[in-house]
Design a protein around this motif. Structure first.
Motif, PDB file in Angstrom:
ATOM      1  N   ARG A 182      13.900  -8.577  47.071  1.00 41.00           N
ATOM      2  CA  ARG A 182      13.905  -7.803  45.831  1.00 41.00           C
ATOM      3  C   ARG A 182      15.326  -7.608  45.309  1.00 41.00           C
ATOM      4  O   ARG A 182      15.556  -7.647  44.095  1.00 41.00           O
ATOM      5  N   GLY A 233      16.431 -10.826  43.576  1.00 42.85           N
ATOM      6  CA  GLY A 233      15.337 -11.450  42.844  1.00 42.85           C
ATOM      7  C   GLY A 233      15.801 -12.384  41.734  1.00 42.85           C
ATOM      8  O   GLY A 233      15.258 -13.479  41.566  1.00 42.85           O
ATOM      9  N   THR A 274       8.460 -11.432  42.929  1.00 43.97           N
ATOM     10  CA  THR A 274       9.711 -12.199  42.916  1.00 43.97           C
ATOM     11  C   THR A 274       9.482 -13.625  43.397  1.00 43.97           C
ATOM     12  O   THR A 274       9.951 -14.596  42.792  1.00 43.97           O
TER      13      THR A 274
END
Length: 320
Positions: free
Chosen positions: A13, A16, A202
């Motif tokens: 994350r 991403g 993602t």
């Protein structure tokens, strides 16, 4: 656990935007891999949209529906005002029949990405507003795009039935799946799974980037000068429309606009449903236009690298 390696989810994350760009880059550098992934483009796109819709809080979506004025203005802005603006500015430097002017105007008339909500999750914008705007703009695409193509002339004919069928599959599968899963497991469990869902989003966006680059690598080798110009032009258009969109919605026409809503308006101003547009114009005999549209997909995966720090700074300044 979906991601058993400790710390892998937060790492994905946190980086991403880089992963999204890497997926597109891999598709260019490994054309055979992109070709193998391309048949899965539609289900990957549907899955990405489905995951993003799971992250839309019903209360937030209802709140947006109760005050639809901003959403209506955003829809008007991206479908009508943007193509007129691009055409008028482009005519200052380019002849009316220039392929780049036609391409940029068509891009500006294209609806926002169906996966805009997924980008919104990653960039911290108003996902509910993106969802509200995304549906009608894409539903109107079979009307808007053929009309703009007709006004532009040349080999830009767009089949409304092909466009409508593709949208019906994507919207029906994504919204139907999100509704069913929410009904089966409940909103509280989805909220607890939010980090894992964001990680999966993602990865899905990166996978779509790989698949959608099918054909771009060979085109770059065959026509490096033209394709480089096309990539730079479409990237400049993407970033310029994002900046203009953010600025335009800073004016309190409908009252103060929250920064996350302004960022959503910016996001959909620059990032359009290039997959839909490329599918609609392919096979119409205008190869230069098709190449520009193929190149125009790359900025969708490069621009988050550029704008993510700017979006973060805007939220911090607003205290959001």
């Amino acid at each position: 656990m979906i991601f058993p390696v400790p710390g892998i989810g937060p790492l994905i994350r946190r980086h991403g935007a880089w992963l999204m760009a890497a997926g597109a880059g891999l598709g260019i550098l490994a054309p055979d891999l992109a070709a193998a992934a391309n048949p899965a483009l539609l289900p990957l796109s549907c899955l990405t949209m489905f995951l993003a819709l799971l992250r839309v809080e019903p209360a937030a979506f209802i709140a947006v529906l109760r005050r639809p004025g901003l959403g209506i203005v955003v829809i008007f802005w991206i479908l009508l005002a943007c193509p007129v603006l691009v055409w008028c500015l482009g005519r200052l430097v380019l002849p009316a029949d220039d392929v780049f002017l036609r391409a940029m105007t068509l891009i500006a008339a294209t609806p926002g990405m169906m996966s805009a909500a997924a980008y919104g999750v990653l960039l911290g914008t108003d996902v509910a507003l993106l969802t509200l705007v995304g549906l009608p703009t894409n539903i109107l695409a079979p009307v808007i795009l053929p009309a703009v193509a007709l006004l532009l002339g040349g080999g830009a004919a767009i089949d409304p039935m092909v466009t409508a069928l593709r949208l019906a599959v994507m919207i029906g599968a994504s919204f139907g799946g999100a509704f069913l899963i929410t009904a089966l497991i409940g909103r509280p469990r989805i909220r607890r799974a939010a980090p894992a869902i964001d990680t999966a989003i993602t990865l899905m966006v990166a996978a779509v980037g790989l698949a959608v680059m099918h054909g771009v690598g060979p085109a770059l080798v065959a026509a490096p000068g033209f394709m480089t110009l096309a990539i730079l032009s479409t990237l400049a258009l993407n970033l310029a429309l994002q900046a203009i969109g953010f600025a335009v919605f800073g004016f309190a026409i409908l009252g103060p606009v929250p920064v996350q809503a302004r960022l959503s308006a910016a996001l959909v101003s620059g990032n359009r449903n290039m997959i839909l547009l490329l599918a609609a114009i392919s096979g119409q005999g205008d190869r230069p236009l098709e190449l520009i549209m193929a190149a125009g997909q790359l900025p969708l995966y490069l621009s988050p690298l550029i704008v993510a720090p700017l979006y973060r700074r805007a939220r911090m300044r607003a205290g959001g």
